[in-house]
Write a protein that holds these residues in place. Structure first.
Motif, PDB file in Angstrom:
ATOM      1  N   SER A  33     -28.972  16.198  48.191  1.00  0.00           N
ATOM      2  CA  SER A  33     -30.170  15.766  48.930  1.00  0.00           C
ATOM      3  C   SER A  33     -30.892  17.001  49.433  1.00  0.00           C
ATOM      4  O   SER A  33     -30.282  17.876  50.059  1.00  0.00           O
ATOM      5  CB  SER A  33     -29.770  14.865  50.105  1.00  0.00           C
ATOM      6  N   PHE A  34     -32.192  17.084  49.154  1.00  0.00           N
ATOM      7  CA  PHE A  34     -32.985  18.238  49.567  1.00  0.00           C
ATOM      8  C   PHE A  34     -34.285  17.775  50.206  1.00  0.00           C
ATOM      9  O   PHE A  34     -35.032  16.981  49.611  1.00  0.00           O
ATOM     10  CB  PHE A  34     -33.294  19.144  48.370  1.00  0.00           C
ATOM     11  N   ALA A  35     -34.559  18.256  51.395  1.00  0.00           N
ATOM     12  CA  ALA A  35     -35.793  17.931  52.107  1.00  0.00           C
ATOM     13  C   ALA A  35     -36.702  19.148  52.113  1.00  0.00           C
ATOM     14  O   ALA A  35     -36.269  20.261  52.444  1.00  0.00           O
ATOM     15  CB  ALA A  35     -35.491  17.490  53.540  1.00  0.00           C
ATOM     16  N   GLY A  36     -37.949  18.942  51.748  1.00  0.00           N
ATOM     17  CA  GLY A  36     -38.879  20.053  51.566  1.00  0.00           C
ATOM     18  C   GLY A  36     -39.294  20.765  52.823  1.00  0.00           C
ATOM     19  O   GLY A  36     -39.829  21.873  52.769  1.00  0.00           O
ATOM     20  N   LEU A  57     -37.143   9.984  44.959  1.00  0.00           N
ATOM     21  CA  LEU A  57     -38.037  10.950  45.587  1.00  0.00           C
ATOM     22  C   LEU A  57     -38.821  10.257  46.685  1.00  0.00           C
ATOM     23  O   LEU A  57     -39.448   9.216  46.445  1.00  0.00           O
ATOM     24  CB  LEU A  57     -39.019  11.541  44.566  1.00  0.00           C
ATOM     25  N   GLU A  58     -38.788  10.796  47.879  1.00  0.00           N
ATOM     26  CA  GLU A  58     -39.662  10.363  48.965  1.00  0.00           C
ATOM     27  C   GLU A  58     -40.723  11.439  49.130  1.00  0.00           C
ATOM     28  O   GLU A  58     -40.406  12.618  49.313  1.00  0.00           O
ATOM     29  CB  GLU A  58     -38.870  10.179  50.258  1.00  0.00           C
ATOM     30  N   VAL A  76     -42.498  23.757  48.043  1.00  0.00           N
ATOM     31  CA  VAL A  76     -41.665  24.034  49.209  1.00  0.00           C
ATOM     32  C   VAL A  76     -42.323  25.129  50.029  1.00  0.00           C
ATOM     33  O   VAL A  76     -42.572  26.225  49.513  1.00  0.00           O
ATOM     34  CB  VAL A  76     -40.244  24.474  48.773  1.00  0.00           C
ATOM     35  N   PRO A  77     -42.672  24.810  51.294  1.00  0.00           N
ATOM     36  CA  PRO A  77     -42.362  23.571  52.013  1.00  0.00           C
ATOM     37  C   PRO A  77     -43.433  22.497  51.788  1.00  0.00           C
ATOM     38  O   PRO A  77     -44.586  22.812  51.534  1.00  0.00           O
ATOM     39  CB  PRO A  77     -42.349  24.015  53.468  1.00  0.00           C
ATOM     40  N   SER A  78     -43.028  21.233  51.896  1.00  0.00           N
ATOM     41  CA  SER A  78     -43.943  20.094  51.920  1.00  0.00           C
ATOM     42  C   SER A  78     -43.136  18.876  52.357  1.00  0.00           C
ATOM     43  O   SER A  78     -41.900  18.923  52.426  1.00  0.00           O
ATOM     44  CB  SER A  78     -44.606  19.859  50.558  1.00  0.00           C
ATOM     45  N   ARG A  79     -43.825  17.780  52.609  1.00  0.00           N
ATOM     46  CA  ARG A  79     -43.161  16.571  53.099  1.00  0.00           C
ATOM     47  C   ARG A  79     -42.584  15.791  51.922  1.00  0.00           C
ATOM     48  O   ARG A  79     -43.248  14.957  51.318  1.00  0.00           O
ATOM     49  CB  ARG A  79     -44.148  15.707  53.892  1.00  0.00           C
ATOM     50  N   HIS A  80     -41.361  16.085  51.583  1.00  0.00           N
ATOM     51  CA  HIS A  80     -40.696  15.363  50.498  1.00  0.00           C
ATOM     52  C   HIS A  80     -39.191  15.445  50.679  1.00  0.00           C
ATOM     53  O   HIS A  80     -38.675  16.300  51.395  1.00  0.00           O
ATOM     54  CB  HIS A  80     -41.092  15.943  49.130  1.00  0.00           C
ATOM     55  N   ARG A  81     -38.503  14.544  50.025  1.00  0.00           N
ATOM     56  CA  ARG A  81     -37.043  14.604  49.937  1.00  0.00           C
ATOM     57  C   ARG A  81     -36.629  13.966  48.623  1.00  0.00           C
ATOM     58  O   ARG A  81     -37.122  12.896  48.270  1.00  0.00           O
ATOM     59  CB  ARG A  81     -36.362  13.873  51.099  1.00  0.00           C
ATOM     60  N   TYR A  82     -35.755  14.630  47.882  1.00  0.00           N
ATOM     61  CA  TYR A  82     -35.219  14.028  46.669  1.00  0.00           C
ATOM     62  C   TYR A  82     -33.701  14.019  46.777  1.00  0.00           C
ATOM     63  O   TYR A  82     -33.100  14.949  47.312  1.00  0.00           O
ATOM     64  CB  TYR A  82     -35.715  14.736  45.406  1.00  0.00           C
ATOM     65  N   TYR A  83     -33.113  12.929  46.272  1.00  0.00           N
ATOM     66  CA  TYR A  83     -31.681  12.760  46.499  1.00  0.00           C
ATOM     67  C   TYR A  83     -31.080  11.773  45.497  1.00  0.00           C
ATOM     68  O   TYR A  83     -31.794  11.041  44.799  1.00  0.00           O
ATOM     69  CB  TYR A  83     -31.414  12.277  47.923  1.00  0.00           C
TER      70      TYR A  83
END
Length: 290
Positions: A33-36, A57-58, A76-83
């Motif tokens: 899980s990675f949050a931008g 992807l969120e 990166v950075p930005s408002r996202h998360r993929y997991y």
């Protein structure tokens, strides 16, 4: 023969486009899980492609399912998360991370055209070229930063080219998607349809669907849906004695107040006023041109 592996490159040279990392990975743990906005490694862009399995992807309050054949682009950075959510099936991916002003520009361009999630076949030039890059590094030991920069720049040109081809004039496949969306909205206008539901039904992401609709119909899909709902309401108001709030409900309007607001925008009068003006408005149906 390339096997699942990953490679990272570090350079203080910011004058050229640089490859940050590239890899082929099979993910089986929900810890992936990675949050931008939380990553310590900033200043790069990411492309990640699903070979098999599924991820999530969120992106800016939107949620995308990353099935086989889909790739996403984020900065990166930005408002996202993929997991990955452990559903019993591994998530197999290819990825590419780049640094440089040109990479940021290309990402903005493609995201603007297709949205953050794109669709490409596994045998498309974009994915085949990514395999070639990975093979160059894994089998030929190519690590020269200038040669890698030249190769990833060519890959980005392929990304731009294929993105523009997808967004050219409406083709047969696009027409089929639009007709499928229209048919779904005509048949289910009474249901609470969302863009996510509609795009899932059509098998495309909602950004792409909206662009197709705008290009073909000069309006977004939900405007088309609203037209169909008002048409149905006009007919029910004229041909039945249903209470006005029931008319709105049967035509897909979530509340009487919203139904009244939308109807007034279309007809310049309330549903009750329209029903009472039978002789001034003798038609039993109204159709808004597509």
């Amino acid at each position: 023969m390339v096997s699942p592996s990953s490679y990272a490159f570090r350079s203080d040279d910011h004058s050229i486009l640089t490859l940050d990392s590239v890899g082929w990975q099979i993910i089986q743990s929900a810890e992936y899980s990675f949050a931008g906005e939380d990553r310590p490694d900033c200043g790069h862009v990411i492309f990640q492609y699903t070979l098999s399995g599924q991820g999530i992807l969120e992106y800016e309050q939107q949620r995308f399912t990353l099935d086989q054949g889909t790739g996403f682009l984020v900065k990166v950075p930005s408002r996202h998360r993929y997991y990955y959510t452990d559903n019993g099936t591994p998530w197999e991916i290819l990825w590419l991370n780049l640094r440089g002003e040109e990479a940021n520009r290309i990402w903005d361009l493609v995201i603007g055209q297709e949205g953050p999630v794109i669709h490409r076949d596994a045998d498309s030039p974009l994915i085949l070229d990514l395999w070639k890059l990975l093979s160059m590094i894994a089998e030929e030991n190519v690590i020269d930063k200038y040669q890698l920069s030249s190769t990833v720049y060519e890959w980005m040109l392929t990304l731009v080219k294929t993105s523009r081809e997808i967004n050219k004039d409406i083709n047969e496949n696009s027409i089929s998607i639009i007709l499928k969306a229209k048919r779904f909205m005509k048949e289910h206008y009474a249901s609470p349809i969302t863009l996510d539901m509609l795009s899932e039904h059509c098998g495309v992401n909602k950004h792409y669907l909206c662009r197709l609709f705008q290009k073909s119909e000069q309006s977004p899909p939900l405007s088309y849906l609203r037209d169909r709902r008002v048409e149905a309401a006009v007919t029910l108001l004229r041909t039945t004695d249903l209470p006005i709030q029931d008319v709105g409900k049967q035509c897909g309007f979530e509340s009487p107040s919203y139904f009244g607001k939308v109807f007034r925008e279309y007809m310049s009068m309330t549903p009750k006023e329209y029903r009472m003006k039978k002789f001034e408005f003798p038609y039993d149906a109204i159709y808004y041109h597509e």
